[in-house]
Design a protein around this motif. Structure first.
Motif, mmCIF file in Angstrom:
data_model
loop_
_atom_site.group_PDB
_atom_site.id
_atom_site.type_symbol
_atom_site.label_atom_id
_atom_site.label_comp_id
_atom_site.label_asym_id
_atom_site.label_seq_id
_atom_site.Cartn_x
_atom_site.Cartn_y
_atom_site.Cartn_z
ATOM 1 N N LEU A 1 -1.446 -13.687 21.249
ATOM 2 C CA LEU A 1 -0.981 -14.543 22.338
ATOM 3 C C LEU A 1 -2.177 -15.100 23.108
ATOM 4 C CD1 LEU A 1 1.929 -15.203 23.351
ATOM 5 C CD2 LEU A 1 1.557 -13.499 25.139
ATOM 6 N N GLY A 2 -2.205 -16.411 23.297
ATOM 7 C CA GLY A 2 -3.283 -17.028 24.051
ATOM 8 C C GLY A 2 -3.220 -16.671 25.527
ATOM 9 N N GLU A 3 -4.376 -16.780 26.199
ATOM 10 C CA GLU A 3 -4.416 -16.419 27.625
ATOM 11 C C GLU A 3 -3.560 -17.336 28.480
ATOM 12 O OE1 GLU A 3 -8.473 -16.377 28.741
ATOM 13 O OE2 GLU A 3 -8.917 -14.486 27.715
ATOM 14 N N ASP A 4 -3.266 -18.520 27.952
ATOM 15 C CA ASP A 4 -2.443 -19.466 28.719
ATOM 16 C C ASP A 4 -1.017 -19.543 28.169
ATOM 17 O OD1 ASP A 4 -3.078 -20.624 26.322
ATOM 18 O OD2 ASP A 4 -3.690 -22.569 27.151
ATOM 19 N N GLU A 5 -0.641 -18.551 27.351
ATOM 20 C CA GLU A 5 0.685 -18.564 26.735
ATOM 21 C C GLU A 5 1.560 -17.428 27.262
ATOM 22 O OE1 GLU A 5 0.245 -20.406 22.302
ATOM 23 O OE2 GLU A 5 -0.466 -18.356 22.576
ATOM 24 N N LEU A 6 2.861 -17.663 27.105
ATOM 25 C CA LEU A 6 3.874 -16.708 27.530
ATOM 26 C C LEU A 6 4.807 -16.462 26.349
ATOM 27 C CD1 LEU A 6 5.386 -15.263 29.939
ATOM 28 C CD2 LEU A 6 6.576 -17.434 30.297
ATOM 29 N N LEU A 7 5.072 -15.208 26.024
ATOM 30 C CA LEU A 7 6.063 -14.908 24.987
ATOM 31 C C LEU A 7 7.447 -15.197 25.560
ATOM 32 C CD1 LEU A 7 6.687 -13.693 22.170
ATOM 33 C CD2 LEU A 7 6.914 -11.476 23.308
ATOM 34 N N ALA B 1 8.866 -4.060 11.082
ATOM 35 C CA ALA B 1 9.800 -3.702 10.011
ATOM 36 C C ALA B 1 10.860 -4.789 9.818
ATOM 37 C CB ALA B 1 10.462 -2.360 10.331
ATOM 38 N N LEU B 2 11.232 -5.442 10.905
ATOM 39 C CA LEU B 2 12.245 -6.495 10.822
ATOM 40 C C LEU B 2 11.661 -7.844 10.416
ATOM 41 C CD1 LEU B 2 14.337 -5.631 14.010
ATOM 42 C CD2 LEU B 2 15.061 -5.362 11.628
ATOM 43 N N ASP B 3 10.328 -7.904 10.262
ATOM 44 C CA ASP B 3 9.673 -9.181 9.958
ATOM 45 C C ASP B 3 10.027 -10.226 11.019
ATOM 46 O OD1 ASP B 3 7.761 -9.697 8.143
ATOM 47 O OD2 ASP B 3 9.089 -10.352 6.528
ATOM 48 N N ALA B 4 9.996 -9.822 12.259
ATOM 49 C CA ALA B 4 10.376 -10.699 13.371
ATOM 50 C C ALA B 4 9.384 -11.847 13.526
ATOM 51 C CB ALA B 4 10.431 -9.888 14.664
ATOM 52 N N VAL B 5 9.846 -12.900 14.156
ATOM 53 C CA VAL B 5 8.994 -14.029 14.521
ATOM 54 C C VAL B 5 8.981 -14.117 16.043
ATOM 55 C CG1 VAL B 5 8.730 -16.534 14.452
ATOM 56 C CG2 VAL B 5 9.418 -15.283 12.394
ATOM 57 N N LEU B 6 7.788 -14.208 16.618
ATOM 58 C CA LEU B 6 7.646 -14.252 18.063
ATOM 59 C C LEU B 6 7.318 -15.686 18.481
ATOM 60 C CD1 LEU B 6 7.355 -11.263 17.193
ATOM 61 C CD2 LEU B 6 5.746 -10.967 19.055
ATOM 62 N N VAL B 7 7.983 -16.159 19.506
ATOM 63 C CA VAL B 7 7.808 -17.530 19.957
ATOM 64 C C VAL B 7 7.025 -17.532 21.268
ATOM 65 C CG1 VAL B 7 8.947 -19.673 20.610
ATOM 66 C CG2 VAL B 7 9.971 -18.180 18.866
ATOM 67 N N ALA B 8 5.870 -18.188 21.238
ATOM 68 C CA ALA B 8 5.016 -18.290 22.422
ATOM 69 C C ALA B 8 5.115 -19.700 22.988
ATOM 70 C CB ALA B 8 3.571 -17.977 22.061
ATOM 71 N N GLN B 9 5.083 -19.800 24.301
ATOM 72 C CA GLN B 9 5.083 -21.116 24.951
ATOM 73 C C GLN B 9 3.827 -21.240 25.799
ATOM 74 O OE1 GLN B 9 8.777 -22.309 26.716
ATOM 75 N NE2 GLN B 9 7.830 -23.873 27.996
#
Length: 273
Positions: A161-167, A131-139
Motif C-alpha cells: 500500500l502506498g503512503e498516499d493510499e487507503l485500503l 488462502a482465499l486468493d483475495a484481491v485488495l482494492v487501494a484508493q
C-alpha cells in the motif's frame, strides 16, 4: 503507558481521508478499529504526529455480492464478518476465522482492513486472505488499483500500500462447496497465534511462520501431486523462518505447523466431500 502527543483529525469521507494523508504524509497514521495501532502508540513504537480517524466512514462497512465475488468494505468489523449470512454461505472460511479473533470486545472494534494493512504475520486474517486468493482494492490520488493478496505483504509489518493510499475493499471469490478450515494454537484465546493455518481448497497459508504472512508452497505442491494430507503436511515448514522465542522456539513452531496443517487439510477434505 500513555501515547506521545498527537493531533487528532476525523475524516468525514474517503476523499477527505486521502486529502489529509496527502497533507500530512509520513507524519500521519490512519486509525480504523485501533486494536493494532493504539497498543504500538502506547509502547511508543509508533509515534504519529497526526492521527486520522476513519471510524466514521460507514460507506466502507459492508458485505455484498457482485457477480461471482463477495466484496467487503475495509472498515467492516470482525463481528460483522462472523455474523454475515452471505459470508457464512459463500466464504465460510472468512466468517469462521473472524469469529476466532481475540474476544468480543476486539471483534466489535477491529476491522478487516486494519488487520490486513497492519501486516502483522501473527494476525489471522492476512493468512485467510492469502488462502482465499483475495484481491485488495487501494484508493489514492490517482484512483483505485487492485493488489493480489499474494503481492500485498512485502516485509515485516510492511505492505504494498502506498503512503498516499487507503485500503477500501477486499474481494473474494464465492466458493460455497470448497473445502476449508482454520486452525490456530494460542496460549490464551485472546493471544496472537503461536502458529495458525488457513486452508481453502488446495491453497494453504500460515500464521506466524515468518516475517510476513505466507503461503505454504511446499504443501500446495505436494497436494497438487496427489499427496495425502499427512504427507503434504510434512512440508509445512519448508521455506519458513518462524520466530525463535522463549515461549515458543522455532523448532516447536515448525512441529506445530505440521500438526495444524494436517488437521486443517483433513477437516477441509471432509467439508469439501
Amino acid at each position: 503507558m500513555i501515547p506521545a502527543a498527537f493531533t487528532y483529525k476525523k475524516a468525514g469521507s474517503v476523499d477527505e481521508a486521502l486529502s489529509l494523508l496527502a497533507e500530512h504524509g509520513d507524519d500521519a497514521k490512519l486509525l480504523a478499529g485501533g486494536h493494532s495501532l493504539l497498543p504500538l502508540m502506547k509502547l511508543r513504537l509508533a509515534v504519529p504526529e497526526v492521527l486520522i480517524d476513519l471510524g466514521g466512514l460507514r460507506e466502507l462497512s459492508y458485505v455484498r455480492e457482485e457477480g461471482d465475488e463477495v466484496r467487503i468494505g475495509a472498515l467492516t468489523r470482525h463481528h460483522d464478518l462472523e455474523h454475515s449470512e452471505l459470508l457464512q454461505q459463500q466464504v465460510p472460511l472468512l466468517a469462521h476465522a473472524a469469529g476466532t479473533i481475540g474476544d468480543p470486545q476486539v471483534r466489535h472494534r477491529g476491522t478487516i482492513g486494519g488487520s490486513l494493512v497492519h501486516g502483522d504475520p501473527a494476525s489471522d486474517l492476512p493468512a485467510v486472505a492469502l488462502a482465499l486468493d483475495a484481491v485488495l482494492v487501494a484508493q489514492g490520488p490517482s484512483g483505485t488499483r487492485e493488489i493480489p493478496a499474494t503481492e500485498f505483504f512485502t516485509d515485516f509489518f510492511e505492505t504494498a500500500l502506498g503512503e498516499d493510499e487507503l485500503l477500501v475493499e477486499v474481494r473474494v471469490k464465492k466458493a460455497p462447496q470448497q473445502g476449508w478450515d482454520f486452525q490456530k494454537f494460542t496460549k490464551r484465546a485472546i493471544d496472537w497465534a503461536v502458529v495458525g493455518v488457513a486452508v481453502a481448497g488446495q491453497r494453504v497459508a500460515l500464521v506466524n511462520m515468518g516475517p510476513t504472512p505466507m503461503r505454504a508452497r511446499g504443501v500446495e505442491e505436494a497436494l497438487a501431486s496427489g499427496a495425502s494430507p499427512a504427507e503434504a503436511a510434512e512440508r509445512a515448514a519448508e521455506d519458513t523462518s518462524p520466530p525463535d522465542q522463549a515461549g515458543a522456539s522455532a523448532e516447536y513452531r515448525e512441529h506445530l505447523a505440521k500438526v495444524l496443517v494436517r488437521r486443517a487439510l483433513e477437516n477441509a477434505a471432509n467439508r469439501g466431500a
